[in-house]
Design a protein around this motif. Structure first.
Motif, short mmCIF file in Angstrom:
data_model
loop_
_atom_site.label_atom_id
_atom_site.label_comp_id
_atom_site.label_asym_id
_atom_site.label_seq_id
_atom_site.Cartn_x
_atom_site.Cartn_y
_atom_site.Cartn_z
N LYS A 1 0.84 -1.19 0.00
CA LYS A 1 0.00 0.00 0.00
C LYS A 1 0.88 1.25 0.00
O LYS A 1 1.84 1.34 0.73
N SER A 2 0.51 2.21 -0.85
CA SER A 2 1.25 3.47 -0.91
C SER A 2 0.91 4.31 0.32
O SER A 2 -0.25 4.45 0.69
N LEU A 3 1.91 4.87 0.95
CA LEU A 3 1.71 5.72 2.12
C LEU A 3 1.99 7.16 1.73
O LEU A 3 3.01 7.46 1.12
N ARG A 4 1.08 8.07 2.10
CA ARG A 4 1.23 9.48 1.77
C ARG A 4 1.72 10.25 2.98
O ARG A 4 1.53 9.85 4.11
N THR A 5 2.30 11.40 2.70
CA THR A 5 2.65 12.34 3.74
C THR A 5 1.50 13.33 3.87
O THR A 5 0.99 13.81 2.87
N VAL A 6 1.08 13.62 5.10
CA VAL A 6 0.02 14.59 5.34
C VAL A 6 0.67 15.90 5.77
O VAL A 6 1.47 15.92 6.71
N VAL A 7 0.36 16.98 5.06
CA VAL A 7 0.91 18.30 5.36
C VAL A 7 -0.25 19.28 5.43
O VAL A 7 -1.12 19.28 4.56
N GLN A 8 -0.24 20.10 6.48
CA GLN A 8 -1.29 21.12 6.61
C GLN A 8 -0.70 22.39 7.19
O GLN A 8 -0.01 22.36 8.20
N GLY A 9 -0.99 23.50 6.54
CA GLY A 9 -0.60 24.81 7.06
C GLY A 9 -1.65 25.30 8.03
O GLY A 9 -2.85 25.10 7.82
N VAL A 10 -1.21 25.94 9.10
CA VAL A 10 -2.11 26.44 10.13
C VAL A 10 -1.69 27.87 10.48
O VAL A 10 -0.52 28.13 10.73
N ALA A 11 -2.66 28.78 10.48
CA ALA A 11 -2.39 30.16 10.92
C ALA A 11 -2.44 30.17 12.44
O ALA A 11 -3.47 29.87 13.04
N ALA A 12 -1.33 30.46 13.07
CA ALA A 12 -1.22 30.42 14.54
C ALA A 12 -0.85 31.81 15.06
O ALA A 12 -0.55 32.72 14.29
N GLN A 13 -0.87 31.93 16.37
CA GLN A 13 -0.48 33.18 17.04
C GLN A 13 0.59 32.87 18.08
O GLN A 13 0.43 31.94 18.86
N LEU A 14 1.64 33.66 18.07
CA LEU A 14 2.65 33.61 19.13
C LEU A 14 2.18 34.61 20.19
O LEU A 14 2.13 35.81 19.94
N VAL A 15 1.80 34.10 21.35
CA VAL A 15 1.27 34.95 22.41
C VAL A 15 2.44 35.62 23.13
O VAL A 15 3.28 34.95 23.72
N VAL A 16 2.48 36.96 23.04
CA VAL A 16 3.55 37.73 23.65
C VAL A 16 3.12 38.21 25.04
O VAL A 16 3.85 38.05 26.01
N THR A 17 1.94 38.80 25.12
CA THR A 17 1.35 39.20 26.40
C THR A 17 -0.13 38.83 26.34
O THR A 17 -0.62 38.36 25.31
N ARG A 18 -0.82 39.08 27.41
CA ARG A 18 -2.25 38.77 27.47
C ARG A 18 -3.03 39.47 26.35
O ARG A 18 -4.01 38.95 25.83
N ASP A 19 -2.58 40.66 25.96
CA ASP A 19 -3.30 41.46 24.98
C ASP A 19 -2.61 41.57 23.62
O ASP A 19 -3.12 42.26 22.72
#
Length: 176
Positions: A2-20
């Motif tokens: 069986k052929s095995l694929r690589t799963v790749v997904q881009g995700v828009a994330a946030q680097l939390v610097v402070t509470r606001d």
């Protein structure tokens, strides 16, 4: 075979610097059935070279429904508190980063990985198992028969994953 694929997904994330205050960044999640226990998470910012962390797939999945991890990597979901995100902390000697990630994007990614290799069936993937066994055997052969004291350096064993020529890639764009 069986052929095995690589799963790749881009995700828009946030680097939390402070509470606001947070900084946007893109996170790329990659799963290879030949290395079935891990997810590679690569982080892209506008000013730095990308950084990559290797996360346990089970750790990421467990973080969807509760708190998971100990030490350098911790993951928990905020969905129980009315939020749509999950949090990932990554710690190193350089510092600690707190990331906020859309839980639905991670859930979709994990569903795609489980369609290839269901949780609990990782050891059934012949490529991953044979590479792991080879690596363990190599490490065992390099160990000294006795260790006279704790000052003896541990042997370094490099394990390289071989690429499967049948591997294809699937990708999706980050969701906003």
């Amino acid at each position: 075979m069986k052929s095995l694929r690589t799963v790749v997904q881009g995700v828009a994330a946030q680097l939390v610097v402070t509470r606001d205050y947070s900084l946007p960044l893109c996170m790329r999640l990659r799963y290879e059935p030949s290395d079935p226990y891990v997810v590679h998470a690569t982080f892209f910012t506008h000013s730095d070279d990308p950084g990559e962390w290797v996360l346990g797939r089970d750790l990421l999945a467990d973080g969807l429904s509760g708190s998971a991890g100990d030490g350098d990597i911790r993951i928990w979901s905020a969905t129980g508190h009315g939020g749509q995100g999950m949090y990932i902390t990554l710690g190193s000697s350089a510092g600690t980063a707190l990331l906020e990630v859309p839980v639905q994007d991670v859930k979709t990614f994990l569903e795609n990985t489980e369609a290839l290799v269901p949780r609990g069936a990782e050891s059934d993937t012949s490529t991953g198992t044979s590479n792991w066994r080879t690596c363990v055997q190599k490490a065992e052969r390099s160990l000294p028969t006795s260790l006279p004291n704790r000052s003896v350096a541990r042997p370094f064993v490099r394990c390289r994953r071989t690429e499967d020529p049948d591997t294809a890639s699937t990708a999706s764009r980050p969701h906003h």
